[in-house]
Design a protein around this motif. Structure first.
Motif, PDB file in Angstrom:
ATOM      1  N   MET A  93       0.833  -1.183   0.000  1.00  0.00           N
ATOM      2  CA  MET A  93       0.000   0.000   0.000  1.00  0.00           C
ATOM      3  C   MET A  93       0.877   1.246   0.000  1.00  0.00           C
ATOM      4  O   MET A  93       0.598   2.211  -0.713  1.00  0.00           O
ATOM      5  N   ASN A  94       1.962   1.220   0.792  1.00  0.00           N
ATOM      6  CA  ASN A  94       2.873   2.355   0.824  1.00  0.00           C
ATOM      7  C   ASN A  94       3.532   2.552  -0.540  1.00  0.00           C
ATOM      8  O   ASN A  94       3.711   3.682  -0.990  1.00  0.00           O
ATOM      9  N   ALA A  95       3.904   1.463  -1.196  1.00  0.00           N
ATOM     10  CA  ALA A  95       4.511   1.556  -2.522  1.00  0.00           C
ATOM     11  C   ALA A  95       3.514   2.142  -3.514  1.00  0.00           C
ATOM     12  O   ALA A  95       3.866   2.975  -4.350  1.00  0.00           O
ATOM     13  N   ASP A  96       2.264   1.687  -3.421  1.00  0.00           N
ATOM     14  CA  ASP A  96       1.228   2.225  -4.295  1.00  0.00           C
ATOM     15  C   ASP A  96       1.021   3.714  -4.022  1.00  0.00           C
ATOM     16  O   ASP A  96       0.859   4.509  -4.946  1.00  0.00           O
ATOM     17  N   MET A  97       1.023   4.080  -2.761  1.00  0.00           N
ATOM     18  CA  MET A  97       0.850   5.484  -2.392  1.00  0.00           C
ATOM     19  C   MET A  97       2.017   6.316  -2.907  1.00  0.00           C
ATOM     20  O   MET A  97       1.834   7.432  -3.377  1.00  0.00           O
ATOM     21  N   ASP A  98       3.243   5.760  -2.836  1.00  0.00           N
ATOM     22  CA  ASP A  98       4.414   6.463  -3.358  1.00  0.00           C
ATOM     23  C   ASP A  98       4.295   6.648  -4.862  1.00  0.00           C
ATOM     24  O   ASP A  98       4.636   7.700  -5.402  1.00  0.00           O
ATOM     25  N   ALA A  99       3.799   5.630  -5.556  1.00  0.00           N
ATOM     26  CA  ALA A  99       3.621   5.727  -7.002  1.00  0.00           C
ATOM     27  C   ALA A  99       2.579   6.788  -7.342  1.00  0.00           C
ATOM     28  O   ALA A  99       2.766   7.585  -8.264  1.00  0.00           O
ATOM     29  N   VAL A 100       1.490   6.804  -6.593  1.00  0.00           N
ATOM     30  CA  VAL A 100       0.447   7.803  -6.819  1.00  0.00           C
ATOM     31  C   VAL A 100       0.999   9.191  -6.528  1.00  0.00           C
ATOM     32  O   VAL A 100       0.755  10.146  -7.272  1.00  0.00           O
ATOM     33  N   GLU A 101       1.766   9.312  -5.451  1.00  0.00           N
ATOM     34  CA  GLU A 101       2.354  10.601  -5.100  1.00  0.00           C
ATOM     35  C   GLU A 101       3.326  11.065  -6.181  1.00  0.00           C
ATOM     36  O   GLU A 101       3.339  12.244  -6.552  1.00  0.00           O
ATOM     37  N   ALA A 102       4.135  10.139  -6.710  1.00  0.00           N
ATOM     38  CA  ALA A 102       5.067  10.487  -7.784  1.00  0.00           C
ATOM     39  C   ALA A 102       4.302  10.918  -9.033  1.00  0.00           C
ATOM     40  O   ALA A 102       4.672  11.887  -9.703  1.00  0.00           O
ATOM     41  N   GLU A 103       3.214  10.213  -9.334  1.00  0.00           N
ATOM     42  CA  GLU A 103       2.386  10.577 -10.490  1.00  0.00           C
ATOM     43  C   GLU A 103       1.761  11.948 -10.283  1.00  0.00           C
ATOM     44  O   GLU A 103       1.729  12.766 -11.199  1.00  0.00           O
TER      45      GLU A 103
END
Length: 120
Positions: free
Chosen positions: A40-50
């Motif tokens: 979930m944290n990795a997904d959140m990081d990806a969303v944040e980067a996007e």
């Protein structure tokens, strides 16, 4: 896992990632149990980067629009100045044209000859 809703705006107010029974018993979750949290944290990081990329793109586009607006303002001011200069030159040309006509009519060189009056 219960997800309480805020009564006023129907949004989640508290999300628990650990099982409530594990917290009450004092037992820590194993690495395998924490894997979804890491994902979930990795997904959140990806969303944040996007989101960051989108924000940078929006900022770039806004700056480009502002630059184009300034260029358009400069061009509009230049067009107005050229129109004003054109009107000024037209007026000067009319004055000069009238002056030349007056000089030509006053000069004997440019006057038409009347053949009938010379014969009499």
């Amino acid at each position: 896992m219960d997800l309480p809703l805020d009564e006023e705006d129907s949004t989640f107010t508290n999300i628990s990632l650990a099982d409530d029974s594990d917290r009450r018993s004092g037992r820590r979750s194993s690495k395998a149990e924490r894997a979804p949290s890491t994902m979930m944290n990795a997904d959140m990081d990806a969303v944040e980067a996007e989101n960051q990329v989108e924000l940078e793109e929006k900022t770039r586009l806004i700056n480009q629009v502002l630059e184009l607006q300034h260029t358009l303002e400069d061009l509009s001011a230049r067009v107005d100045a050229v129109k004003e200069e054109n009107l000024k030159l037209k007026s000067e040309n009319q004055v000069l044209g009238q002056y030349i006509e007056n000089l030509m009519s006053a000069s004997s060189v440019f006057q038409t000859t009347d053949t009938k009056s010379k014969r009499k």
